[in-house]
Write an enzyme that holds these catalytic residues in place. Structure first.
Site: not given
Length: 274
Positions: A49-50, A88, A118, A120, A191
């Site tokens: 999602d970057s 993501d 993925k 978070e 991270e």
């Protein structure tokens, strides 16, 4: 070591950890870059999602939608990469409820072609991870500096430092790591974590750790492709090593093209049909 032509799978990443071979990963968001990265032998490609910040020009990853993630994952998987493709889950695609989380994870596989997802979060995300894993969708987790939590963290700050400003932060990160393992995650991204803490987590976890700004002791490393290639302008995080300056290369090429067209040096006879 497995032959380069063999497809990378979720179990293969576990085998790489056990063998001690470092895992390599980069982000990609479209077909041509996925093809190039894969031809180089990258182990897994993260469609992150970057893309919100490096492709769409947003200040954070928060505006990225499910439809946009599905679209970009689909572009990457059209390259039919040997690498494992991880997609993501964007903000609010898994936090609202278990049913939504499972359905959205399924979309990334069914419509996008991803082979894993993925998300978070640590202890707070364990229930969601377990639910998604229980329908046979592999989950990679992401703890430490989690970009979707940028407002709670007050910016993109290193997590787990030995300081009075973050009391208990190191212990919480270890708890997060253990929680996602117990929930069934097959790997975890660390991270913005001090290298000694990342080393400690890597040593005790049975699943691979993938570092980004977490030092050299993780089982693997990932970078945002645009940062590695010098396509992020003047923004260069401390943990990034630039391997090229494509922004300058592209600028030089475009400037030469503009000059050639204006000077009538392009196109010439060899560029024309008769």
């Amino acid at each position: 070591m497995q032959h380069r032509s063999a497809k990378i799978s979720v179990p293969e990443l576990q085998r790489l950890k056990v063998s001690g071979q470092k895992i390599t990963a980069l982000t990609a968001y479209d077909y041509p870059f996925a093809r190039i990265l894969d031809n180089c032998g990258i182990d897994f490609i993260l469609v992150g999602d970057s893309l919100g910040t490096v492709v769409q020009g947003a200040d954070t990853t928060l505006p990225v939608s499910m439809d946009e993630m599905v679209y970009h994952i689909h572009l990457v998987t059209k390259a039919r990469p040997r690498a494992l493709v991880v997609g993501d889950m964007p903000f609010l695609s898994y936090q609202v409820g278990i049913c939504d989380a499972i359905a959205n994870a399924g979309r990334l596989l069914k419509e996008g072609g991803a082979e894993a997802v993925k998300l978070e979060g640590g202890v707070n995300a364990a229930r969601v991870i377990k639910a998604i894993v229980n329908v046979d969708i592999p989950v990679m987790d992401h703890i430490g500096l989690t970009p979707q939590s940028v407002h709670r963290m007050g910016g993109y700050k290193v997590q787990g430092k030995k300081s009075g400003r973050q009391p208990g932060a190191r212990e919480r990160l270890i708890e997060d790591a253990e929680a996602v393992v117990n929930a069934g995650a097959f790997a975890v991204v660390l991270e913005g974590v001090p290298l000694d803490l990342a080393a400690e987590v890597t040593k005790v976890l049975p699943i691979p750790t993938i570092g980004i700004g977490a030092g050299p002791h993780c089982d693997g490393q990932i970078l945002v492709m645009h940062d590695l290639l010098g396509l992020s302008g003047d923004f260069t995080p401390k943990f990034v090593k630039r391997y090229a300056n494509l922004e300058q290369t592209i600028s030089d090429a475009v400037s030469a093209y503009i000059s050639d067209v204006r000077d009538e040096a392009f196109p010439q006879d060899e560029h024309s049909f008769h």
